[in-house]
Write an enzyme that holds these catalytic residues in place. Structure first.
Site, PDB file in Angstrom:
ATOM      1  N   ASP A 131      -4.634  13.691   5.706  1.00 20.75           N
ATOM      2  CA  ASP A 131      -3.860  12.465   5.913  1.00 20.75           C
ATOM      3  C   ASP A 131      -4.581  11.297   5.250  1.00 20.75           C
ATOM      4  OD1 ASP A 131      -5.822  11.475   7.614  1.00 20.75           O
ATOM      5  OD2 ASP A 131      -4.590  11.507   9.412  1.00 20.75           O
ATOM      6  N   ASN A 139       1.026  -0.226   5.477  1.00 24.41           N
ATOM      7  CA  ASN A 139       2.336  -0.620   6.012  1.00 24.41           C
ATOM      8  C   ASN A 139       2.307  -2.014   6.628  1.00 24.41           C
ATOM      9  OD1 ASN A 139       3.862   1.620   5.304  1.00 24.41           O
ATOM     10  ND2 ASN A 139       3.347   2.751   7.165  1.00 24.41           N
ATOM     11  N   HIS A 144       6.655  -1.353   4.404  1.00 22.53           N
ATOM     12  CA  HIS A 144       6.924   0.084   4.364  1.00 22.53           C
ATOM     13  C   HIS A 144       7.272   0.577   2.957  1.00 22.53           C
ATOM     14  CE1 HIS A 144       6.630   0.882   8.653  1.00 22.53           C
ATOM     15  NE2 HIS A 144       7.230  -0.283   8.858  1.00 22.53           N
ATOM     16  N   ASP A 148       5.655   3.800   1.346  1.00 18.49           N
ATOM     17  CA  ASP A 148       6.407   4.890   0.725  1.00 18.49           C
ATOM     18  C   ASP A 148       5.870   5.199  -0.669  1.00 18.49           C
ATOM     19  OD1 ASP A 148       7.961   4.961   2.977  1.00 18.49           O
ATOM     20  OD2 ASP A 148       9.709   3.987   2.070  1.00 18.49           O
ATOM     21  N   ASP A 174       1.925  10.328   7.387  1.00 21.51           N
ATOM     22  CA  ASP A 174       0.998  10.490   6.256  1.00 21.51           C
ATOM     23  C   ASP A 174       0.259  11.824   6.322  1.00 21.51           C
ATOM     24  OD1 ASP A 174      -0.442   9.799   8.524  1.00 21.51           O
ATOM     25  OD2 ASP A 174      -2.001   8.750   7.394  1.00 21.51           O
TER      26      ASP A 174
END
Length: 259
Positions: A131, A139, A144, A148, A174
């Protein structure tokens, strides 16, 4: 839709290959078996136009007995289902794909894992759980859309470090999982280290740049075990990596239930 009436004796195995009804280079085994057994049959077969373009047919074959009850003919209905077939395949792909990254999703991972965990291997199979270390900060700071973008960049990094037979999926958020068939644990550790090192170079062009990174947990698959069992070990290794300063790779050897 095409409806045809064909004499049953005309479709011996040799003659069936040149049947004008279907035009296939090789008569499909299920319909041929149905004809030999004189029973009804539904089958989807792949055919080709003269220019080589593929298309799908649905065949419905029905035996037609005469007044004495003897089957001398069969009726065959051909229906082009190419559009429906493509729609079905698209839905299946979507059901097994993560929309954001294009990677396989959890459902696809579970399917792949089931087959891999019971496949014998002298070298064994390995699993890597990864992760991103600063994903929440990205974020919160950039929004966001930036998060992304980072996920897509990380997915690209993962794919660039894998072999053709390796498998990577996004679990959600993630978190990502890699399955490495026929891979020793130490070799899987090296793969994970390379990915973690590569994640340092990920960059989102914004003000006040954040130093990105990732952490990974690695474990070997036990023969016949379930995905949750292997994931539990990898998750403990990942937790150890993140609590030890992040941007590292840890290995979990023992079963998570026997710590």
């Amino acid at each position: 839709m095409v409806i045809s009436l064909v004499p049953l004796p005309a479709l011996s195995p040799d003659q069936a290959q040149s049947s004008p009804l279907i035009g296939l280079s090789e008569f499909p085994p299920p319909p041929l078996l149905a004809l030999q057994q004189q029973r009804e049959c539904h089958e989807e077969v792949l055919n080709y136009h003269k220019d080589g373009t593929p298309y799908w047919l649905h065949l419905h074959i029905v035996p037609l007995p005469d007044e004495a009850g003897k089957v001398r003919y069969f009726g065959a209905i051909e229906r082009d289902i190419t559009v429906q077939r493509k729609q079905t395949e698209r839905l299946l792909r979507l059901a097994h794909r993560d929309v954001l990254t294009g990677l396989p999703n959890r459902a696809a991972l579970e399917e792949k894992f089931r087959s891999l965990s019971i496949r014998p291997s002298a070298r064994g199979h390995s699993l890597v759980l990864l992760d991103l270390d600063e994903f929440k900060q990205v974020n919160d700071t950039y929004g966001h859309l930036a998060g992304d973008e980072l996920l897509r960049m990380f997915a690209t990094l993962l794919l660039s470090n894998l072999r053709r037979d390796d498998f990577v999926a996004r679990l959600g958020g993630d978190e990502f999982v890699i399955l490495l068939p026929d891979t020793l644990l130490e070799d899987a550790h090296q793969v994970a280290q390379k990915i973690v090192a590569g994640s340092f170079e990920l960059e989102i062009k914004k003000n006040n740049p954040i130093q990105f990174g990732s952490s990974a947990g690695v474990t070997a698959l036990l023969f016949g075990e379930g995905l949750n069992s292997a994931m539990a070990r990898a998750d403990k290794a990942l937790y150890s990596a993140k609590s030890g300063g992040k941007r590292t790779v840890k290995i979990k050897l023992k079963s998570a239930t026997h710590e």
